[in-house]
Enzyme design. Structure first.
Site, PDB file in Angstrom:
ATOM      1  N   GLU A  44      65.602  46.054  17.019  1.00 59.52           N
ATOM      2  CA  GLU A  44      64.755  46.539  15.923  1.00 59.52           C
ATOM      3  C   GLU A  44      65.610  47.341  14.942  1.00 59.52           C
ATOM      4  O   GLU A  44      66.031  48.453  15.240  1.00 59.52           O
ATOM      5  CB  GLU A  44      63.638  47.410  16.483  1.00 59.52           C
ATOM      6  CG  GLU A  44      62.767  48.069  15.431  1.00 59.52           C
ATOM      7  CD  GLU A  44      61.865  49.150  16.011  1.00 59.52           C
ATOM      8  OE1 GLU A  44      61.517  50.094  15.272  1.00 59.52           O
ATOM      9  OE2 GLU A  44      61.507  49.056  17.199  1.00 59.52           O
ATOM     10  N   LYS A 133      52.448  50.546  19.632  1.00 61.13           N
ATOM     11  CA  LYS A 133      53.600  51.442  19.726  1.00 61.13           C
ATOM     12  C   LYS A 133      53.072  52.856  19.938  1.00 61.13           C
ATOM     13  O   LYS A 133      52.486  53.453  19.034  1.00 61.13           O
ATOM     14  CB  LYS A 133      54.432  51.370  18.443  1.00 61.13           C
ATOM     15  CG  LYS A 133      55.605  52.350  18.383  1.00 61.13           C
ATOM     16  CD  LYS A 133      56.248  52.291  17.000  1.00 61.13           C
ATOM     17  CE  LYS A 133      57.284  53.368  16.797  1.00 61.13           C
ATOM     18  NZ  LYS A 133      58.622  52.937  17.200  1.00 61.13           N
TER      19      LYS A 133
END
Length: 217
Positions: A44, A133
Site C-alpha cells: 500500500e 480498516k
C-alpha cells in the site's frame, strides 16, 4: 488484469498489507522489492508520499505481476479514480468516506474503508466495502476486535496502527481478516539507512508469525 474477488483473496493470504510511507519517492521501489523478497506482496503506497501517483505507476509497471500494488490515504472519490488510473489494484482510506466504495467498485477494484466505531464499520460494510480498516487501532487491540465482531461477525476487519510482531497473533486470533503494518515493519531507521536487507528480514519475520499462528486457548 486481476478482478476484485482475486484481489480480496490475495489481501488475506497471508494477510499482511505493508503500509509504505516515505518522504523520498526514490525509496518506494526498493522498499517494494525488499518487501516482496521477504514474502509480503500486498503493498500500500500512501498518498502522503511525494509524487505518489508516479510511484504507484512505477511500482505497478515494475512489480505488478508479482505484487499487489495499492494506494492508501485516499480521501475522496476523485483521488480514488486517480490512483486507479495510475494502476492501483486496491484502495485504502483511513476515513468513512462511502463515495470511495462506488468509485473503486466501478473499476472492479477492492476497497478498504476506515472506521473506529461499530456504527462507522457497519455503514462502510453496507456501502459495499470489502474490508473495514480499523484505525487507529493502537488504543483498541484484540479485545475490541472480539467485541466488535460478536454482534457484527460479517465484518472483515483490518487493523492499522499498533500492529507489530508482539500483537499480530492476538489480533488475527481475535478475528481480523488481515493486518496493516507500517512503521513497525518499515522502521524509521531502515528508511534513514536504506537498509533494505533488514527490511526483507523483518518482512520474513512478520510472514512467519502470520502463517504459523495457532488459535488462542
Amino acid at each position: 488484469m486481476r478482478g476484485r474477488s482475486e484481489i480480496v483473496r490475495l489481501l488475506t493470504d497471508p494477510g499482511l498489507i505493508a503500509v509504505i510511507r516515505t518522504g523520498k519517492p526514490a525509496q518506494v521501489l526498493p522498499i517494494c522489492e525488499a518487501l516482496l523478497a521477504g514474502g509480503v506482496h500486498a503493498l500500500e503506497i500512501t498518498l502522503t508520499v511525494p509524487n505518489a501517483l508516479a510511484s504507484i505507476r512505477q511500482a505497478n509497471v515494475a512489480l505488478g505481476t508479482r505484487a499487489l500494488i495499492g494506494a492508501g490515504t485516499v480521501l475522496t472519490a476523485a483521488s480514488a479514480r486517480e490512483v486507479i488510473g495510475a494502476g492501483a489494484q486496491f484502495i485504502v482510506s483511513p476515513i468513512t468516506r462511502l463515495e470511495i466504495v462506488s468509485a473503486a467498485h466501478a473499476h472492479d477494484i477492492s476497497v478498504m474503508i476506515g472506521a473506529y466505531t461499530p456504527t462507522e464499520a457497519q455503514m462502510a460494510h453496507e456501502a459495499g466495502a470489502d474490508f473495514i480498516k480499523l484505525f487507529p487501532a493502537d488504543k483498541l487491540g484484540p479485545a475490541y476486535v472480539k467485541s466488535l465482531l460478536a454482534p457484527l461477525p460479517h465484518l472483515r476487519i483490518v487493523p492499522t496502527g499498533g500492529v507489530d510482531l508482539a500483537t499480530a497473533t492476538d489480533l488475527l486470533n481475535a478475528g481480523c481478516a488481515a493486518l496493516g503494518v507500517g512503521s513497525s515493519l518499515i522502521t524509521q531507521d531502515i528508511l534513514r539507512t536504506e537498509n533494505w536487507s533488514e527490511l526483507t528480514r523483518r518482512a520474513r519475520q512478520f510472514v512467519e508469525v502470520v502463517r504459523s499462528r495457532a488459535p488462542s486457548t
